[in-house]
Design a protein around this motif. Structure first.
Motif, PDB file in Angstrom:
ATOM      1  N   ASP A 146      -3.908-107.318  47.579  1.00 44.34           N
ATOM      2  CA  ASP A 146      -2.999-107.357  48.726  1.00 44.34           C
ATOM      3  C   ASP A 146      -2.510-105.949  49.049  1.00 44.34           C
ATOM      4  O   ASP A 146      -2.632-105.022  48.245  1.00 44.34           O
ATOM      5  N   SER A 147      -1.934-105.809  50.244  1.00 42.78           N
ATOM      6  CA  SER A 147      -1.519-104.492  50.726  1.00 42.78           C
ATOM      7  C   SER A 147      -0.343-103.926  49.946  1.00 42.78           C
ATOM      8  O   SER A 147      -0.217-102.706  49.799  1.00 42.78           O
ATOM      9  N   GLN A 148       0.538-104.795  49.455  1.00 42.39           N
ATOM     10  CA  GLN A 148       1.659-104.305  48.644  1.00 42.39           C
ATOM     11  C   GLN A 148       1.161-103.677  47.349  1.00 42.39           C
ATOM     12  O   GLN A 148       1.677-102.652  46.906  1.00 42.39           O
ATOM     13  N   THR A 149       0.153-104.301  46.730  1.00 38.50           N
ATOM     14  CA  THR A 149      -0.433-103.711  45.519  1.00 38.50           C
ATOM     15  C   THR A 149      -1.143-102.413  45.850  1.00 38.50           C
ATOM     16  O   THR A 149      -1.110-101.447  45.069  1.00 38.50           O
ATOM     17  N   ASP A 150      -1.799-102.364  47.004  1.00 33.46           N
ATOM     18  CA  ASP A 150      -2.441-101.132  47.471  1.00 33.46           C
ATOM     19  C   ASP A 150      -1.418 -99.993  47.518  1.00 33.46           C
ATOM     20  O   ASP A 150      -1.659 -98.893  47.002  1.00 33.46           O
ATOM     21  N   GLU A 151      -0.254-100.273  48.099  1.00 33.72           N
ATOM     22  CA  GLU A 151       0.801 -99.262  48.188  1.00 33.72           C
ATOM     23  C   GLU A 151       1.337 -98.909  46.804  1.00 33.72           C
ATOM     24  O   GLU A 151       1.571 -97.730  46.496  1.00 33.72           O
ATOM     25  N   TYR A 152       1.530 -99.919  45.960  1.00 40.37           N
ATOM     26  CA  TYR A 152       2.020 -99.710  44.597  1.00 40.37           C
ATOM     27  C   TYR A 152       1.084 -98.764  43.833  1.00 40.37           C
ATOM     28  O   TYR A 152       1.526 -97.851  43.134  1.00 40.37           O
ATOM     29  N   CYS A 153      -0.215 -98.981  43.981  1.00 35.96           N
ATOM     30  CA  CYS A 153      -1.198 -98.147  43.289  1.00 35.96           C
ATOM     31  C   CYS A 153      -1.190 -96.718  43.822  1.00 35.96           C
ATOM     32  O   CYS A 153      -1.277 -95.747  43.053  1.00 35.96           O
ATOM     33  N   ARG A 154      -1.104 -96.574  45.128  1.00 36.11           N
ATOM     34  CA  ARG A 154      -1.081 -95.228  45.713  1.00 36.11           C
ATOM     35  C   ARG A 154       0.119 -94.433  45.225  1.00 36.11           C
ATOM     36  O   ARG A 154       0.013 -93.230  44.958  1.00 36.11           O
ATOM     37  N   GLU A 155       1.260 -95.091  45.118  1.00 35.50           N
ATOM     38  CA  GLU A 155       2.480 -94.402  44.678  1.00 35.50           C
ATOM     39  C   GLU A 155       2.391 -93.966  43.217  1.00 35.50           C
ATOM     40  O   GLU A 155       3.075 -93.018  42.818  1.00 35.50           O
ATOM     41  N   ARG A 156       1.547 -94.640  42.423  1.00 32.62           N
ATOM     42  CA  ARG A 156       1.489 -94.364  40.985  1.00 32.62           C
ATOM     43  C   ARG A 156       0.168 -93.738  40.543  1.00 32.62           C
ATOM     44  O   ARG A 156      -0.107 -93.645  39.350  1.00 32.62           O
TER      45      ARG A 156
END
Length: 348
Positions: A146-156
């Motif tokens: 999902d897109s929220q996980t996509d963002e979570y991964c990019r931030e970390r």
């Protein structure tokens, strides 16, 4: 694929079975069942009609067999299981994870393609984040769901190949299904909220529906059963009658129960999706703090009803009808198509 996961959750059997079905469209699939209880293996078989082999072999035997295949010039793939990943790792689990990541890197040196699809991350501890970063770099393909996980991964700094939706979308029939019943289903994880959460859900139900409403409480995960039984008792104290169904032993049993319903309210992702695949309108009742894997997927679907549990103030729950259920099924089929596209990208 090694199928070691949570064995008390038919939702995990559902997505493992769908991963097997997806890969079997492109190759012969071997599922490692070492350490897997018989009931879970049976649930995986319920999840897919696709042919596959099941061996009582662990990861080491799988790695060796794949390496021997590559030495004979044969294309070989190794798939990690899908699902939600969160929390921290103990020191022992962290060290074991480092060895596993090293094995994945060695497999890549042999030319073995390593894959993980349909995974989400949330609230990873420091050690766990390090492991996931290393694992992501070791994998040939790493798709989050999902897109929220996509963002979570990019931030970390967790590398990934893109977004491929939850594999449970593969169970949606190409022609819209219509649920045959009128019951309202409720299925909740309560172990993180205890009695306070159970009573809040009970008050929510009592404020929304008449005492004679046809309600069924469903336990789809074994550890949810005590909470669902407490909820039944609490609703009874408020003058409401409801049935209880334990479907933790069978996906077929779960589908049979959901087919008698028109709406499901839940904070269990695969209860929502399994019910929706049977023509039921899904209504997530979730906390923004702990249910990101659900909110992320429903946000990607768009135009979905969702109830914020933490801020509920007595407002009656929505009661979506058949039109909403059919619209949801159409959106789910778009997710299904996306998964198929990603799979063709990986295996061809």
């Amino acid at each position: 694929m090694h199928a070691k996961t949570q064995f008390d959750n038919v939702g995990d059997a559902l997505i493992v079975g769908q991963a097997v079905a997806l890969m079997s469209e492109h190759m012969n699939v071997v599922l490692s069942a070492k350490g897997i209880p018989a009931h879970f293996s049976e649930q995986i078989r319920e999840s897919t009609k696709a042919p596959y082999s099941e061996l009582d072999s662990g990861k080491a035997e799988i790695f060796l067999a794949l390496a021997l295949r590559r030495m004979h010039g044969l294309r070989s793939f190794y798939s990690l299981i899908p699902g939600g990943i969160n929390g921290e790792k103990s020191t022992g689990s962290y060290l074991s994870g480092i060895v596993y990541n090293l094995a994945l890197r060695i497999m890549s040196l042999f030319g073995i393609v390593t894959v993980q699809m349909g995974v989400s991350y949330d609230k990873l501890g420091v050690r766990h984040q390090k492991l996931v970063r290393g694992r992501a770099r070791a994998l040939s393909y790493h798709f989050v769901r999902d897109s929220q996980t996509d963002e979570y991964c990019r931030e970390r700094g967790i590398t990934h190949s893109g977004v491929a939706p939850d594999l449970a979308f593969l169970i949606f029939p190409d022609a819209s299904e219509k649920a045959s019943g009128r019951r309202l289903a409720f299925s909740f994880r309560t172990d993180r909220g205890g009695r306070a959460l159970i009573e809040k859900i009970g008050r929510m139900i009592a404020a929304s529906f008449a005492a004679d409403t046809d309600i069924v409480l469903v336990s789809q995960v074994a550890r949810d059963t005590p909470g669902m039984l407490e909820l039944q008792e609490f609703l009874s104290s408020l003058g409401m009658k409801c049935d209880f169904e334990d479907v933790t032993y069978s996906l077929d049993a779960a589908s049979k129960v959901y087919s008698t319903c028109s709406v499901i309210y839940s904070n269990r992702l695969h209860a929502l999706l399994l019910a929706a695949s049977n023509g039921v309108a899904p209504c997530p009742v979730i906390s923004a703090q702990v249910d990101r894997k659900i909110s992320g997927i429903f946000l990607d679907l768009g135009n979905c009803i969702s109830i914020e549990l933490d801020s509920w103030n007595g407002t009656p729950l929505p009661q979506p009808g058949l039109e909403y259920a059919r619209a949801f099924q159409k959106s789910a089929l778009m997710m299904k198509s996306r998964i198929k596209d990603v799979t063709r990208e990986i295996f061809h």
